[in-house]
Design an enzyme around this catalytic site. Structure first.
Site, PDB file in Angstrom:
ATOM      1  N   ASP A  15       5.181   1.260  -5.353  1.00 55.07           N
ATOM      2  CA  ASP A  15       3.968   1.479  -4.559  1.00 55.07           C
ATOM      3  C   ASP A  15       4.388   2.138  -3.250  1.00 55.07           C
ATOM      4  OD1 ASP A  15       1.279   1.274  -3.635  1.00 55.07           O
ATOM      5  OD2 ASP A  15       1.802  -0.525  -2.519  1.00 55.07           O
ATOM      6  N   SER A  16       3.403   2.642  -2.538  1.00 51.67           N
ATOM      7  CA  SER A  16       3.682   3.210  -1.217  1.00 51.67           C
ATOM      8  C   SER A  16       4.176   2.131  -0.251  1.00 51.67           C
ATOM      9  CB  SER A  16       2.412   3.858  -0.656  1.00 51.67           C
ATOM     10  OG  SER A  16       1.355   2.913  -0.641  1.00 51.67           O
ATOM     11  N   TYR A  47       0.308   6.534   1.726  1.00 48.84           N
ATOM     12  CA  TYR A  47       0.180   7.752   0.927  1.00 48.84           C
ATOM     13  C   TYR A  47      -1.277   8.255   0.936  1.00 48.84           C
ATOM     14  CZ  TYR A  47       4.678   6.910  -1.592  1.00 48.84           C
ATOM     15  OH  TYR A  47       5.989   6.725  -1.956  1.00 48.84           O
ATOM     16  N   GLY A  48      -2.192   7.353   1.299  1.00 48.91           N
ATOM     17  CA  GLY A  48      -3.627   7.588   1.065  1.00 48.91           C
ATOM     18  C   GLY A  48      -4.233   8.799   1.737  1.00 48.91           C
ATOM     19  N   CYS A  78       0.644   2.163  -7.277  1.00 48.68           N
ATOM     20  CA  CYS A  78      -0.136   2.815  -6.230  1.00 48.68           C
ATOM     21  C   CYS A  78      -1.245   3.672  -6.853  1.00 48.68           C
ATOM     22  CB  CYS A  78       0.806   3.704  -5.410  1.00 48.68           C
ATOM     23  SG  CYS A  78      -0.001   4.591  -4.090  1.00 48.68           S
ATOM     24  N   ASN A  79      -2.481   3.405  -6.486  1.00 48.75           N
ATOM     25  CA  ASN A  79      -3.603   4.192  -7.025  1.00 48.75           C
ATOM     26  C   ASN A  79      -3.511   5.648  -6.598  1.00 48.75           C
ATOM     27  OD1 ASN A  79      -6.207   2.462  -8.180  1.00 48.75           O
ATOM     28  ND2 ASN A  79      -4.733   1.262  -7.021  1.00 48.75           N
ATOM     29  N   THR A  80      -3.093   5.871  -5.347  1.00 47.20           N
ATOM     30  CA  THR A  80      -3.008   7.247  -4.855  1.00 47.20           C
ATOM     31  C   THR A  80      -1.971   8.030  -5.672  1.00 47.20           C
ATOM     32  OG1 THR A  80      -3.611   6.480  -2.651  1.00 47.20           O
ATOM     33  CG2 THR A  80      -2.597   8.652  -2.797  1.00 47.20           C
ATOM     34  N   GLU A 157      -3.864  -5.440   5.798  1.00 47.77           N
ATOM     35  CA  GLU A 157      -2.490  -5.622   6.285  1.00 47.77           C
ATOM     36  C   GLU A 157      -2.450  -6.496   7.544  1.00 47.77           C
ATOM     37  OE1 GLU A 157      -0.044  -2.159   6.225  1.00 47.77           O
ATOM     38  OE2 GLU A 157      -0.357  -1.958   4.071  1.00 47.77           O
ATOM     39  N   CYS A 189      -7.539   0.657  -5.322  1.00 47.14           N
ATOM     40  CA  CYS A 189      -6.449   0.669  -4.339  1.00 47.14           C
ATOM     41  C   CYS A 189      -5.680  -0.632  -4.502  1.00 47.14           C
ATOM     42  CB  CYS A 189      -7.030   0.789  -2.932  1.00 47.14           C
ATOM     43  SG  CYS A 189      -5.798   0.614  -1.621  1.00 47.14           S
ATOM     44  N   THR A 190      -4.359  -0.515  -4.396  1.00 41.26           N
ATOM     45  CA  THR A 190      -3.502  -1.700  -4.572  1.00 41.26           C
ATOM     46  C   THR A 190      -3.941  -2.904  -3.752  1.00 41.26           C
ATOM     47  OG1 THR A 190      -2.163  -0.704  -2.826  1.00 41.26           O
ATOM     48  CG2 THR A 190      -1.327  -0.553  -5.079  1.00 41.26           C
ATOM     49  N   HIS A 191      -4.411  -2.636  -2.520  1.00 39.60           N
ATOM     50  CA  HIS A 191      -4.698  -3.735  -1.588  1.00 39.60           C
ATOM     51  C   HIS A 191      -5.987  -4.486  -1.897  1.00 39.60           C
ATOM     52  CE1 HIS A 191      -1.713  -1.497   0.665  1.00 39.60           C
ATOM     53  NE2 HIS A 191      -1.820  -2.256   1.735  1.00 39.60           N
TER      54      HIS A 191
HETATM   55  N1  DGL Z   1      -1.009   2.028  -2.306  1.00 39.23           N
HETATM   56  C1  DGL Z   1      -2.120   2.839  -1.859  1.00 39.23           C
HETATM   57  C2  DGL Z   1      -3.123   2.969  -3.007  1.00 39.23           C
HETATM   58  O1  DGL Z   1      -3.201   2.142  -3.882  1.00 39.23           O
HETATM   59  C3  DGL Z   1      -2.783   2.262  -0.628  1.00 39.23           C
HETATM   60  C4  DGL Z   1      -1.941   2.341   0.632  1.00 39.23           C
HETATM   61  C5  DGL Z   1      -1.574   3.766   1.016  1.00 39.23           C
HETATM   62  O2  DGL Z   1      -2.459   4.538   1.476  1.00 39.23           O
HETATM   63  O3  DGL Z   1      -0.419   4.123   0.821  1.00 39.23           O
HETATM   64  O4  DGL Z   1      -3.861   3.927  -3.039  1.00 39.23           O
END
Ligand code: DGL
Length: 269
Positions: A15-16, A47-48, A78-80, A157, A189-191
């Site tokens: 993940d990012s 990464y978003g 990571c979704n992005t 976060e 999104c992961t979060h």
């Molecule tokens: N991990 C990113 C996602 O799932 C979220 C955090 C980021 O922007 O890196 O899109």
């Protein structure tokens, strides 16, 4: 999904940053015997808001690191990165590579009754329309209403999971799509799984929340069936690209993931 894997070597997850632990938690529930290597790119998060070219380069570098450490499969938590990099990277990856996007899209298509699906994610994920495309590939008549929610990752976060400020931000993002009649909401999104109780409260019980982490883990479990050890594995091996741990310990506590030592791995320039 036709890919299968028969190796007992570890599953690499990246993940990012720290948010991908939501996918690790789901994988541990679905496959308790699997060893997991986790890379959080804390040096380059978020990464978003980055371009597809940059995110693809980062994803390539981390995949190479995981392959070098013996990963027999790569899960892009990571979704992005799933939206921007997996379609290209999966083609040249020597082991199965799976992102969170297709399983989440499939679960949303299955869940909706009204035919209106909401999707929330980072600017890059929503800008790519990757969820919309994946949903329409499965069911061209469904309507997808997508909203980027850049304020949610920082709030999570900061640990503001149940907080009036977070509720106000959620209303701002979600109320318009609720007015449009979505009955299914993809947490793209992961979060966001960490905000599930607050999101469900605001959407009401009539809206099904699709946790792409959970659905990704179920897909991985189907691909790995019969290969895991019968002995429950210890916690994941955590590697970060910068020593700043961010909300690692708090997220792990919330998700019930045992965390031992954390290794620093430098990658890229
Ligand atoms: N991990 C990113 C996602 O799932 C979220 C955090 C980021 O922007 O890196 O899109």
């Amino acid at each position: 999904m036709t890919l299968t894997t028969t190796s007992t070597a570890p599953i690499g997850v990246f993940d990012s940053g720290i948010g991908g632990l939501t996918v690790v938690a789901a994988l541990r529930r679905a496959l308790p015997g699997e060893r997991i290597l986790y890379v959080g790119d804390t040096a380059r998060v978020p990464y978003g808001g980055k371009s597809a070219e940059t995110v693809t380069r980062y994803a390539h570098e981390i995949s190479d690191l995981l392959l070098g450490d013996g990963a027999s499969m790569i899960v892009v938590a990571c979704n992005t990165a799933s939206a921007l990099a997996v379609p290209e990277l999966a083609q040249s990856c020597p082991v199965p590579m799976i992102g969170v996007l297709e399983p989440g899209a499939a679960a949303a298509v299955k869940a909706t009754r009204s035919g209106r699906i909401g999707v929330i994610g980072t600017r890059a994920t929503i800008g790519s329309d990757a969820y919309g495309k994946a949903i329409r590939r499965l069911a061209p008549d469904l309507q997808v209403i997508a909203e980027s929610c850049p304020l949610l990752v920082p709030l999570i976060e900061e640990g503001l999971l149940e907080d009036p400020v977070t509720d106000a931000v959620l209303h701002r993002y979600l109320d318009p799509m609720l007015r449009e009649g979505v009955d299914t909401l993809v947490l793209g999104c992961t979060h966001y799984p960490l905000l599930k109780p607050a999101i469900q409260r605001i959407c009401g019980e009539g809206v099904t929340l699709v946790d792409s982490a959970e659905n990704c883990a179920l897909t991985v479990a189907a691909m790995r069936h019969g290969t895991e050890s019968a002995v429950p594995s210890a916690g994941p091996d955590i590697m970060l690209t910068d020593p700043s741990e961010g909300f690692l310990r708090e997220a792990a506590r919330q998700l019930g993931i045992p965390i031992g030592s954390v290794t620093l791995r430098r990658i890229g320039s």
